[in-house]
Design a protein around this motif. Sequence first.
Motif, PDB file in Angstrom:
ATOM      1  N   SER A  51      25.062  37.331  69.236  1.00 49.30           N
ATOM      2  CA  SER A  51      25.731  36.498  68.008  1.00 49.30           C
ATOM      3  C   SER A  51      25.990  37.557  67.092  1.00 49.30           C
ATOM      4  O   SER A  51      25.514  38.532  67.027  1.00 49.30           O
ATOM      5  N   ILE A  52      27.183  37.475  66.312  1.00 55.67           N
ATOM      6  CA  ILE A  52      27.658  38.205  65.193  1.00 55.67           C
ATOM      7  C   ILE A  52      27.849  37.188  63.784  1.00 55.67           C
ATOM      8  O   ILE A  52      28.841  36.224  64.148  1.00 55.67           O
ATOM      9  N   GLN A  53      27.284  37.502  62.692  1.00 58.33           N
ATOM     10  CA  GLN A  53      27.436  36.644  61.774  1.00 58.33           C
ATOM     11  C   GLN A  53      27.951  37.531  60.579  1.00 58.33           C
ATOM     12  O   GLN A  53      27.814  38.738  60.657  1.00 58.33           O
ATOM     13  N   GLY A  54      28.809  36.820  59.758  1.00 57.35           N
ATOM     14  CA  GLY A  54      29.040  37.689  58.432  1.00 57.35           C
ATOM     15  C   GLY A  54      29.836  36.821  57.337  1.00 57.35           C
ATOM     16  O   GLY A  54      30.235  35.631  57.928  1.00 57.35           O
ATOM     17  N   VAL A  55      30.253  37.409  56.463  1.00 56.76           N
ATOM     18  CA  VAL A  55      30.814  36.679  55.533  1.00 56.76           C
ATOM     19  C   VAL A  55      32.513  36.493  55.741  1.00 56.76           C
ATOM     20  O   VAL A  55      32.747  37.521  56.764  1.00 56.76           O
ATOM     21  N   SER A  56      33.205  35.857  55.142  1.00 62.65           N
ATOM     22  CA  SER A  56      34.523  35.785  55.236  1.00 62.65           C
ATOM     23  C   SER A  56      35.313  37.235  55.129  1.00 62.65           C
ATOM     24  O   SER A  56      35.118  37.945  54.199  1.00 62.65           O
ATOM     25  N   MET A  85      27.811  41.536  59.912  1.00 61.24           N
ATOM     26  CA  MET A  85      28.604  42.357  59.605  1.00 61.24           C
ATOM     27  C   MET A  85      28.926  42.118  57.873  1.00 61.24           C
ATOM     28  O   MET A  85      28.865  41.011  57.636  1.00 61.24           O
ATOM     29  N   ASP A  86      29.454  43.293  57.208  1.00 57.02           N
ATOM     30  CA  ASP A  86      29.532  42.929  55.951  1.00 57.02           C
ATOM     31  C   ASP A  86      31.020  43.286  55.511  1.00 57.02           C
ATOM     32  O   ASP A  86      31.840  43.396  56.540  1.00 57.02           O
ATOM     33  N   ILE A  87      31.382  43.107  54.324  1.00 59.79           N
ATOM     34  CA  ILE A  87      32.888  43.059  53.659  1.00 59.79           C
ATOM     35  C   ILE A  87      33.594  44.277  54.362  1.00 59.79           C
ATOM     36  O   ILE A  87      34.921  44.514  54.322  1.00 59.79           O
ATOM     37  N   THR A  88      32.742  45.461  54.300  1.00 60.80           N
ATOM     38  CA  THR A  88      33.422  46.597  54.806  1.00 60.80           C
ATOM     39  C   THR A  88      33.445  46.883  56.256  1.00 60.80           C
ATOM     40  O   THR A  88      33.725  48.123  56.740  1.00 60.80           O
TER      41      THR A  88
END
Length: 257
Positions: free
Chosen positions: A38-43, A213-216
């Motif tokens: 699984s990979i989660q993160g913001v838009s 994952m983050d926005i960068t």
Amino acid sequence: MSQLPPPVRRAQPQQPAAAENTAGFLPASKAGRRARISIQGVSGSGKTKTGLSVAWGLAEGERFGVIDTERGASSLYAGDNGIQFDVLQMDRYDPRDLIKALEAAAKAGYPVIKVDSLSHFWKGTDGTLDQVEKAASKYGGNSFAGWKDGTPLQNDMVAALLTFPGHVVATMRSQTEWVLQENARGRREPVMVGMRAEQRKGIEYEFDIAAEMDITNRLRFLKSRCPALHQQILERPDGARDIAKPVLDWLRSTPAQ
């Protein structure tokens, strides 16, 4: 729901023959095991593109299947770095429909299925939370009682993901929040950060590997049963090279006797 176009079929791995054991125990082995990632993160964090690259690496050159709830976002990356896949678009997210889609993908023989994203089957139209609210009407509007119907739907969906005969890569949206952080100039500025995945609490326990994952486009492993990825942080990862390859090497490794 339309059918996924069938790829070239391949035989499923044979499970080891049962040993003579009246209690039903067998020697432990990774043989035939498939990855659950699984990979989660913001838009904007890169989870869709990275997840596709991971799936492509796990597929080892074969076409794989994508269940797309993100209005065709996956198809924007078709052909990038040679990635080839078939897609099933969905716009309603009853967990039972995901089960049917997984059954169709298994029948078609896809070596990998990617779900982008699993969050819709929790809080999207007809998702688990919607099903709970609908069921609540049978119990005088009691949403808590509605979970009598909602929980089995959720559990059956998770079971279908875990029993899919190929590898599974699932992306999830993160609940987002703005926090004030000090920048390089010593001034406080609002920064968007990811929170927990938009799925039922504890969903990460169902996966062998869970990352955020983050926005960068920075990826951090929250958990990993694959030792090579444990507690690793990757900057703009190549999913096929940096994640899929170590996972396949681990699954195929034979522990020293």
